[in-house]
Design a protein around this motif. Sequence first.
Motif, mmCIF file in Angstrom:
data_model
loop_
_atom_site.group_PDB
_atom_site.id
_atom_site.type_symbol
_atom_site.label_atom_id
_atom_site.label_comp_id
_atom_site.label_asym_id
_atom_site.label_seq_id
_atom_site.Cartn_x
_atom_site.Cartn_y
_atom_site.Cartn_z
ATOM 1 N N ASN A 110 -5.466 6.837 -9.639
ATOM 2 C CA ASN A 110 -6.328 7.737 -10.430
ATOM 3 C C ASN A 110 -7.562 8.114 -9.615
ATOM 4 O OD1 ASN A 110 -7.695 5.373 -10.397
ATOM 5 N ND2 ASN A 110 -7.493 4.929 -12.592
ATOM 6 N N HIS A 111 -7.447 7.882 -8.310
ATOM 7 C CA HIS A 111 -8.554 8.162 -7.395
ATOM 8 C C HIS A 111 -8.787 9.675 -7.293
ATOM 9 C CE1 HIS A 111 -10.852 7.715 -3.596
ATOM 10 N NE2 HIS A 111 -10.231 8.808 -3.227
ATOM 11 N N GLN A 112 -10.025 10.080 -7.351
ATOM 12 C CA GLN A 112 -10.347 11.500 -7.176
ATOM 13 C C GLN A 112 -10.978 11.690 -5.792
ATOM 14 O OE1 GLN A 112 -9.740 14.239 -9.199
ATOM 15 N NE2 GLN A 112 -8.468 12.740 -10.240
ATOM 16 N N SER A 138 0.851 -1.195 0.000
ATOM 17 C CA SER A 138 0.000 0.000 0.000
ATOM 18 C C SER A 138 0.885 1.242 0.000
ATOM 19 C CB SER A 138 -0.966 -0.009 1.186
ATOM 20 O OG SER A 138 -0.316 -0.480 2.335
ATOM 21 N N LEU A 139 1.319 1.561 -1.188
ATOM 22 C CA LEU A 139 2.224 2.684 -1.402
ATOM 23 C C LEU A 139 1.664 3.492 -2.561
ATOM 24 C CD1 LEU A 139 5.081 3.765 -0.567
ATOM 25 C CD2 LEU A 139 6.002 2.380 -2.390
ATOM 26 N N LEU A 140 1.269 4.726 -2.284
ATOM 27 C CA LEU A 140 0.697 5.567 -3.342
ATOM 28 C C LEU A 140 1.710 6.633 -3.741
ATOM 29 C CD1 LEU A 140 -2.964 6.109 -2.053
ATOM 30 C CD2 LEU A 140 -2.156 4.457 -3.746
ATOM 31 N N GLU A 162 -4.413 9.556 4.138
ATOM 32 C CA GLU A 162 -4.825 9.297 2.753
ATOM 33 C C GLU A 162 -5.508 10.532 2.146
ATOM 34 O OE1 GLU A 162 -7.326 6.027 0.140
ATOM 35 O OE2 GLU A 162 -6.968 5.643 2.264
ATOM 36 N N GLU A 163 -6.355 11.187 2.942
ATOM 37 C CA GLU A 163 -7.013 12.406 2.443
ATOM 38 C C GLU A 163 -5.986 13.509 2.189
ATOM 39 O OE1 GLU A 163 -11.501 12.409 4.278
ATOM 40 O OE2 GLU A 163 -9.863 12.743 5.680
ATOM 41 N N ILE A 164 -5.000 13.615 3.077
ATOM 42 C CA ILE A 164 -3.934 14.618 2.876
ATOM 43 C C ILE A 164 -3.214 14.331 1.556
ATOM 44 C CG2 ILE A 164 -1.719 15.496 3.736
ATOM 45 C CD1 ILE A 164 -2.812 14.910 6.607
ATOM 46 N N PHE A 165 -2.942 13.046 1.305
ATOM 47 C CA PHE A 165 -2.253 12.657 0.063
ATOM 48 C C PHE A 165 -3.066 13.101 -1.156
ATOM 49 C CE2 PHE A 165 -1.938 9.664 -3.481
ATOM 50 C CZ PHE A 165 -0.591 9.753 -3.790
ATOM 51 N N TYR A 166 -4.349 12.780 -1.172
ATOM 52 C CA TYR A 166 -5.158 13.079 -2.358
ATOM 53 C C TYR A 166 -5.473 14.560 -2.522
ATOM 54 C CZ TYR A 166 -5.847 8.161 -3.452
ATOM 55 O OH TYR A 166 -5.633 6.853 -3.809
#
Length: 314
Positions: A46-48, A34-36, A101-105
């Motif tokens: 490609n997650h929005q 689990s590395l984005l 995860e939200e910070i990343f996106y």
Amino acid sequence: MDELSQQKVPFFFMVDFVVENVLIYTENELKENSLLIDFQNYTNTNHQQEEKSNIQLKSFPESKEDYQKGFDIVQQNLKLGNSYLTNYTCKTKIEINLSLEEIFYLSKAKYKVLYKDEFVFFSPETFVEIIDNQIFTHPMKGTIDAAKENAIEVLKNDVKEKAEHYTVVDLLRNDLSMVADEVKVNEFQRIDFLKTNKKNLYAMSSEISGKLKPEFQNKIGSIMKSLLPAGSILGAPKPKTLEIILEAEKYDRGFYTGVCGWFDGKNLDSCVIIRFIEKESGKLYFKSGGGITHLSTFADEYQEMKNKIYVPIH
């Protein structure tokens, strides 16, 4: 890394600050872990994420007294001539109403990585790029609040910031000369605009390039071994300054101020791991700091360390 790059196999790597932990993933291995990653020319997501309003970030910086202890160790060594630039950093507890995860996106940055549920970073700073056996580096040193009057002129002419920038450019020119010939400075003191959720900043960068020596061509591992730790977040001269940092800082940097990169089978893009949030025992910590020279003032450096605690979400 040398083996993979000689076989022209694409891979992603991360190296920690003291060059003890090296993580390497081929493209298939990235899917299993689990590395984005979201780089300028490579992403595995490609997650929005839906935009969020009302983002609340609170920071709890260490006291001036605690900061002063490390700052004084650095200053004593600068006065003794053991270092002429030392990058001193701190670990600050933060609270934010977002997951890693939200910070990343949601964050906007040139380089973003989410490593499991352990840390996230959103770095504006390139380490080295390799394009057709040409190597480029873009040291970033010197920041200022963009709202200040004549901010760009003030930054370019600030004696302390200028000294810091010249030192890092010189250091990285020397570093590149270990792996490349025909090393030259292409662009000096370029000003970049960084938009953040708190205040906007201007940052000063330069570009240095060279032609990889034949013995370093297609050997990403050997190149990294020669160049690390990264000069822009360590200081100069490197070996002694590393000793000073390990004495002055009261925590372990881990992957913060290490480097990571993506090799596409031919070319490399890599960044310095800064603007870094780590999860420890359910709590979040932001690691930040700045370069200190004998011209540095305590108040300015303490403020800069706090200024860099931000998320680039707007």
